[in-house]
Design a protein around this motif. Sequence first.
Motif, PDB file in Angstrom:
ATOM      1  N   VAL A 141      75.874 144.773  39.125  1.00 31.89           N
ATOM      2  CA  VAL A 141      75.344 143.455  38.770  1.00 31.89           C
ATOM      3  C   VAL A 141      74.008 143.285  39.491  1.00 31.89           C
ATOM      4  O   VAL A 141      73.924 143.463  40.707  1.00 31.89           O
ATOM      5  N   THR A 142      72.971 142.967  38.735  1.00 33.93           N
ATOM      6  CA  THR A 142      71.632 142.798  39.286  1.00 33.93           C
ATOM      7  C   THR A 142      71.006 141.533  38.729  1.00 33.93           C
ATOM      8  O   THR A 142      71.160 141.232  37.547  1.00 33.93           O
ATOM      9  N   VAL A 143      70.306 140.804  39.575  1.00 34.88           N
ATOM     10  CA  VAL A 143      69.581 139.604  39.158  1.00 34.88           C
ATOM     11  C   VAL A 143      68.098 139.947  39.182  1.00 34.88           C
ATOM     12  O   VAL A 143      67.568 140.371  40.204  1.00 34.88           O
ATOM     13  N   HIS A 144      67.429 139.780  38.031  1.00 34.35           N
ATOM     14  CA  HIS A 144      66.009 140.091  37.911  1.00 34.35           C
ATOM     15  C   HIS A 144      65.207 138.803  37.864  1.00 34.35           C
ATOM     16  O   HIS A 144      65.604 137.843  37.210  1.00 34.35           O
ATOM     17  N   GLY A 145      64.067 138.811  38.551  1.00 31.84           N
ATOM     18  CA  GLY A 145      63.208 137.632  38.568  1.00 31.84           C
ATOM     19  C   GLY A 145      61.762 138.029  38.667  1.00 31.84           C
ATOM     20  O   GLY A 145      61.402 139.205  38.733  1.00 31.84           O
ATOM     21  N   GLN A 146      60.923 137.003  38.683  1.00 32.59           N
ATOM     22  CA  GLN A 146      59.486 137.200  38.757  1.00 32.59           C
ATOM     23  C   GLN A 146      58.937 136.255  39.811  1.00 32.59           C
ATOM     24  O   GLN A 146      59.315 135.076  39.869  1.00 32.59           O
ATOM     25  N   ILE A 147      58.028 136.764  40.645  1.00 31.14           N
ATOM     26  CA  ILE A 147      57.428 135.943  41.697  1.00 31.14           C
ATOM     27  C   ILE A 147      56.414 134.994  41.057  1.00 31.14           C
ATOM     28  O   ILE A 147      55.510 135.434  40.357  1.00 31.14           O
ATOM     29  N   VAL A 148      56.592 133.691  41.288  1.00 30.01           N
ATOM     30  CA  VAL A 148      55.680 132.708  40.711  1.00 30.01           C
ATOM     31  C   VAL A 148      54.765 132.082  41.759  1.00 30.01           C
ATOM     32  O   VAL A 148      53.725 131.520  41.404  1.00 30.01           O
ATOM     33  N   ALA A 149      55.130 132.179  43.053  1.00 29.85           N
ATOM     34  CA  ALA A 149      54.271 131.601  44.094  1.00 29.85           C
ATOM     35  C   ALA A 149      54.593 132.222  45.441  1.00 29.85           C
ATOM     36  O   ALA A 149      55.733 132.597  45.707  1.00 29.85           O
ATOM     37  N   GLN A 150      53.562 132.326  46.268  1.00 28.27           N
ATOM     38  CA  GLN A 150      53.703 132.694  47.677  1.00 28.27           C
ATOM     39  C   GLN A 150      53.027 131.564  48.453  1.00 28.27           C
ATOM     40  O   GLN A 150      51.917 131.171  48.121  1.00 28.27           O
ATOM     41  N   GLY A 151      53.685 131.023  49.447  1.00 30.91           N
ATOM     42  CA  GLY A 151      53.061 129.917  50.166  1.00 30.91           C
ATOM     43  C   GLY A 151      53.742 129.623  51.483  1.00 30.91           C
ATOM     44  O   GLY A 151      54.526 130.417  51.994  1.00 30.91           O
ATOM     45  N   LYS A 152      53.400 128.445  52.023  1.00 36.66           N
ATOM     46  CA  LYS A 152      53.991 127.976  53.268  1.00 36.66           C
ATOM     47  C   LYS A 152      54.588 126.594  53.038  1.00 36.66           C
ATOM     48  O   LYS A 152      54.038 125.799  52.282  1.00 36.66           O
ATOM     49  N   SER A 153      55.695 126.322  53.708  1.00 33.75           N
ATOM     50  CA  SER A 153      56.345 125.022  53.613  1.00 33.75           C
ATOM     51  C   SER A 153      55.552 123.985  54.382  1.00 33.75           C
ATOM     52  O   SER A 153      54.552 124.291  55.028  1.00 33.75           O
ATOM     53  N   LYS A 154      56.021 122.740  54.351  1.00 32.35           N
ATOM     54  CA  LYS A 154      55.381 121.688  55.119  1.00 32.35           C
ATOM     55  C   LYS A 154      55.538 121.975  56.606  1.00 32.35           C
ATOM     56  O   LYS A 154      56.487 122.616  57.044  1.00 32.35           O
ATOM     57  N   LYS A 155      54.599 121.459  57.383  1.00 34.20           N
ATOM     58  CA  LYS A 155      54.607 121.693  58.820  1.00 34.20           C
ATOM     59  C   LYS A 155      55.716 120.876  59.480  1.00 34.20           C
ATOM     60  O   LYS A 155      55.910 119.694  59.172  1.00 34.20           O
ATOM     61  N   ILE A 156      56.423 121.528  60.381  1.00 39.16           N
ATOM     62  CA  ILE A 156      57.366 120.818  61.239  1.00 39.16           C
ATOM     63  C   ILE A 156      56.808 120.835  62.650  1.00 39.16           C
ATOM     64  O   ILE A 156      56.087 121.753  63.037  1.00 39.16           O
TER      65      ILE A 156
END
Length: 103
Positions: free
Chosen positions: A57-72
């Motif tokens: 069983v394999t789940v295939h996807g596509q990268i739509v964004a690379q980023g950083k979360s909000k600052k803590i």
Amino acid sequence: MYAVVATGGKQYKVAEGDILRVEKLAGDIGSEIAFDNVLVFSDGENVKIGQPALDGVTVHGQIVAQGKSKKIIVFKYKRRKRYRRKQGHRQPFTAVRIDRIEA
């Protein structure tokens, strides 16, 4: 149809078309990615549970964004000791759109 995948030390329940934010993965926007560590798979009628992971069983996807979360803000303080430390942190993430689940 859904599956539970493990990546980045966490587990995510995914279905086709979902967009999920996971811990940072290597890859450029638009590149394909596959999750092989599938713990649970359901096709609507039957549920397969892995011990600990499912084979085939394999789940295939596509990268739509690379980023950083909000600052803590990490703030350490000890009263009456003149001790204060302030530090910020932004956790990197990868947003993945789930295209298909192959069983």
